[in-house]
Scaffold this motif. Structure first.
Motif, PDB file in Angstrom:
ATOM      1  N   THR A  88      18.447 -43.143  14.022  1.00  0.00           N
ATOM      2  CA  THR A  88      17.902 -43.894  15.378  1.00  0.00           C
ATOM      3  C   THR A  88      16.855 -42.793  16.055  1.00  0.00           C
ATOM      4  OG1 THR A  88      19.612 -43.042  16.632  1.00  0.00           O
ATOM      5  CG2 THR A  88      20.159 -45.190  15.480  1.00  0.00           C
ATOM      6  N   ASP A  89      16.852 -41.567  15.699  1.00  0.00           N
ATOM      7  CA  ASP A  89      15.921 -40.902  16.551  1.00  0.00           C
ATOM      8  C   ASP A  89      15.791 -39.349  15.873  1.00  0.00           C
ATOM      9  OD1 ASP A  89      14.616 -40.150  19.253  1.00  0.00           O
ATOM     10  OD2 ASP A  89      16.076 -38.446  18.922  1.00  0.00           O
ATOM     11  N   ILE A  90      14.905 -38.933  15.964  1.00  0.00           N
ATOM     12  CA  ILE A  90      14.516 -37.332  15.551  1.00  0.00           C
ATOM     13  C   ILE A  90      13.835 -36.773  16.700  1.00  0.00           C
ATOM     14  CG2 ILE A  90      13.500 -35.732  13.964  1.00  0.00           C
ATOM     15  CD1 ILE A  90      13.638 -38.038  11.893  1.00  0.00           C
ATOM     16  N   HIS A  91      14.282 -35.432  17.267  1.00  0.00           N
ATOM     17  CA  HIS A  91      13.465 -34.675  18.131  1.00  0.00           C
ATOM     18  C   HIS A  91      13.859 -33.386  17.772  1.00  0.00           C
ATOM     19  CE1 HIS A  91      17.504 -35.385  19.931  1.00  0.00           C
ATOM     20  NE2 HIS A  91      17.621 -34.143  20.330  1.00  0.00           N
ATOM     21  N   PHE A  92      13.123 -32.337  18.677  1.00  0.00           N
ATOM     22  CA  PHE A  92      13.389 -30.952  18.353  1.00  0.00           C
ATOM     23  C   PHE A  92      13.405 -30.207  19.685  1.00  0.00           C
ATOM     24  CE2 PHE A  92       8.726 -31.657  18.288  1.00  0.00           C
ATOM     25  CZ  PHE A  92       8.351 -31.055  18.958  1.00  0.00           C
ATOM     26  N   HIS A  93      14.216 -29.292  19.504  1.00  0.00           N
ATOM     27  CA  HIS A  93      14.417 -28.102  20.588  1.00  0.00           C
ATOM     28  C   HIS A  93      13.747 -26.585  20.152  1.00  0.00           C
ATOM     29  CE1 HIS A  93      17.203 -30.658  22.635  1.00  0.00           C
ATOM     30  NE2 HIS A  93      17.491 -31.082  21.521  1.00  0.00           N
ATOM     31  N   MET A  94      13.162 -25.873  21.236  1.00  0.00           N
ATOM     32  CA  MET A  94      12.633 -24.590  20.930  1.00  0.00           C
ATOM     33  C   MET A  94      13.044 -23.793  22.244  1.00  0.00           C
ATOM     34  SD  MET A  94       8.733 -25.128  19.725  1.00  0.00           S
ATOM     35  CE  MET A  94       8.449 -23.784  19.071  1.00  0.00           C
ATOM     36  N   PRO A  95      13.760 -22.753  21.920  1.00  0.00           N
ATOM     37  CA  PRO A  95      14.186 -22.068  20.496  1.00  0.00           C
ATOM     38  C   PRO A  95      15.458 -22.926  20.032  1.00  0.00           C
ATOM     39  CG  PRO A  95      14.944 -20.811  22.400  1.00  0.00           C
ATOM     40  CD  PRO A  95      14.271 -21.712  22.936  1.00  0.00           C
ATOM     41  N   SER A  96      16.178 -22.745  18.931  1.00  0.00           N
ATOM     42  CA  SER A  96      17.400 -23.446  18.675  1.00  0.00           C
ATOM     43  C   SER A  96      18.468 -23.596  19.415  1.00  0.00           C
ATOM     44  CB  SER A  96      17.767 -22.979  17.248  1.00  0.00           C
ATOM     45  OG  SER A  96      18.437 -21.538  17.367  1.00  0.00           O
ATOM     46  N   GLU A  97      19.101 -24.539  19.602  1.00  0.00           N
ATOM     47  CA  GLU A  97      20.292 -24.621  20.445  1.00  0.00           C
ATOM     48  C   GLU A  97      21.612 -24.004  19.708  1.00  0.00           C
ATOM     49  OE1 GLU A  97      19.521 -28.283  23.346  1.00  0.00           O
ATOM     50  OE2 GLU A  97      20.151 -29.183  21.446  1.00  0.00           O
ATOM     51  N   HIS A  98      21.917 -24.342  18.531  1.00  0.00           N
ATOM     52  CA  HIS A  98      22.962 -23.643  17.989  1.00  0.00           C
ATOM     53  C   HIS A  98      22.611 -22.338  17.263  1.00  0.00           C
ATOM     54  CE1 HIS A  98      24.379 -27.893  17.717  1.00  0.00           C
ATOM     55  NE2 HIS A  98      25.466 -27.352  17.807  1.00  0.00           N
ATOM     56  N   ASN A 201      16.167 -25.772  25.349  1.00  0.00           N
ATOM     57  CA  ASN A 201      17.465 -25.652  24.783  1.00  0.00           C
ATOM     58  C   ASN A 201      18.495 -25.650  25.646  1.00  0.00           C
ATOM     59  OD1 ASN A 201      16.135 -23.082  25.474  1.00  0.00           O
ATOM     60  ND2 ASN A 201      18.109 -22.235  24.403  1.00  0.00           N
ATOM     61  N   ARG A 202      19.733 -26.263  25.535  1.00  0.00           N
ATOM     62  CA  ARG A 202      20.547 -26.056  26.427  1.00  0.00           C
ATOM     63  C   ARG A 202      21.409 -24.840  26.205  1.00  0.00           C
ATOM     64  NH1 ARG A 202      26.293 -29.886  26.913  1.00  0.00           N
ATOM     65  NH2 ARG A 202      26.789 -29.561  28.944  1.00  0.00           N
ATOM     66  N   PRO A 203      21.994 -24.178  27.154  1.00  0.00           N
ATOM     67  CA  PRO A 203      22.674 -22.883  26.936  1.00  0.00           C
ATOM     68  C   PRO A 203      23.772 -23.212  26.024  1.00  0.00           C
ATOM     69  CG  PRO A 203      22.190 -23.046  29.092  1.00  0.00           C
ATOM     70  CD  PRO A 203      21.645 -24.298  28.497  1.00  0.00           C
ATOM     71  N   LEU A 204      24.496 -22.197  25.428  1.00  0.00           N
ATOM     72  CA  LEU A 204      25.599 -22.489  24.792  1.00  0.00           C
ATOM     73  C   LEU A 204      26.885 -22.625  25.205  1.00  0.00           C
ATOM     74  CD1 LEU A 204      25.382 -19.175  22.365  1.00  0.00           C
ATOM     75  CD2 LEU A 204      24.935 -21.588  21.525  1.00  0.00           C
TER      76      LEU A 204
END
Length: 216
Positions: A88-98, A201-204
């Motif tokens: 349903t959706d593709i998006h990206f985060h910078m830097p990685s979230e995991h 990126n959301r924090p861990l």
């Protein structure tokens, strides 16, 4: 009630639950994402994830502090644990979230899927940037043709765990597939869409003793 959120300041991640009742209720789900991952803490997973991706038309939308690529139809889907999930959706985060074995990568793509019951499954693929200039799409406008299988790593090893969405409302449960093989991607692709919103990126989040699996 305020519904504007961001990654910094008084509307940043630590304040998301305070921005609306919906955000607050979603944050009560105990198994939040993203989390750090390591091989030592996992149990073996034997079930296969089967991809049925096809080259299709996507729409480009700038929303929620990132660029979203939305497929025009349900042509691409996956089968996992006896359920079918449609892309349903593709998006990206910078830097990685995991983070895997204490390493944060420059870029993380999320391929979001939903089944007919509303259940969510997100595949996360980690990327490092290269100087290659070849784009991944055709047509340079608000629509483009793209084969999402080009984002998948050749190595099928992945972590699997139950978590949440990483953007408000951070509701769960969400089934997470996090591939451990890092892929190269052209910096040309990122520069075309990069805005002043990064980092995004959301924090861990706390793992809370949840079970984490690994499929070789």
């Amino acid at each position: 009630m305020a519904r504007i959120w961001s990654y910094t300041g008084e509307t940043g991640p630590e304040f998301w639950p305070n921005l609306s009742q919906e955000f607050y209720e979603a944050a009560q789900f105990p198994l939040q994402s993203p989390i750090s991952l390591s091989y030592e803490e996992t149990q073996l997973l034997y079930e296969e994830i089967i991809f049925h991706y096809e080259r299709q038309r996507f729409h480009i939308k700038n929303q929620n502090d990132t660029i979203h690529f939305e497929p025009a139809n349900k042509g691409s889907f996956i089968d996992f644990l006896n359920k079918r999930y449609y892309l349903t959706d593709i998006h990206f985060h910078m830097p990685s979230e995991h983070i895997i074995t204490n390493e944060q990568i420059p870029l993380e793509f999320h391929l979001v899927h939903k089944n007919n019951d509303g259940g969510l499954l997100v595949c996360a693929v980690l990327f490092y940037l290269t100087e290659e200039t070849a784009p991944l799409w055709e047509d340079e406008n608000s629509e483009f043709l793209f084969d999402p299988s080009l984002l998948l790593p050749l190595n099928s090893g992945y972590f699997y765990y139950e978590g949440s969405l990483t953007t408000p409302p951070t509701e769960g449960p969400v089934q997470w597939i996090v591939f451990d093989q890092k892929k190269p991607i052209s910096s040309f692709f990122i520069e075309r869409f990069k805005t002043n919103l990064f980092p995004n990126n959301r924090p861990l989040q706390d793992k809370r003793d949840r079970t984490i699996y690994y499929k070789k």
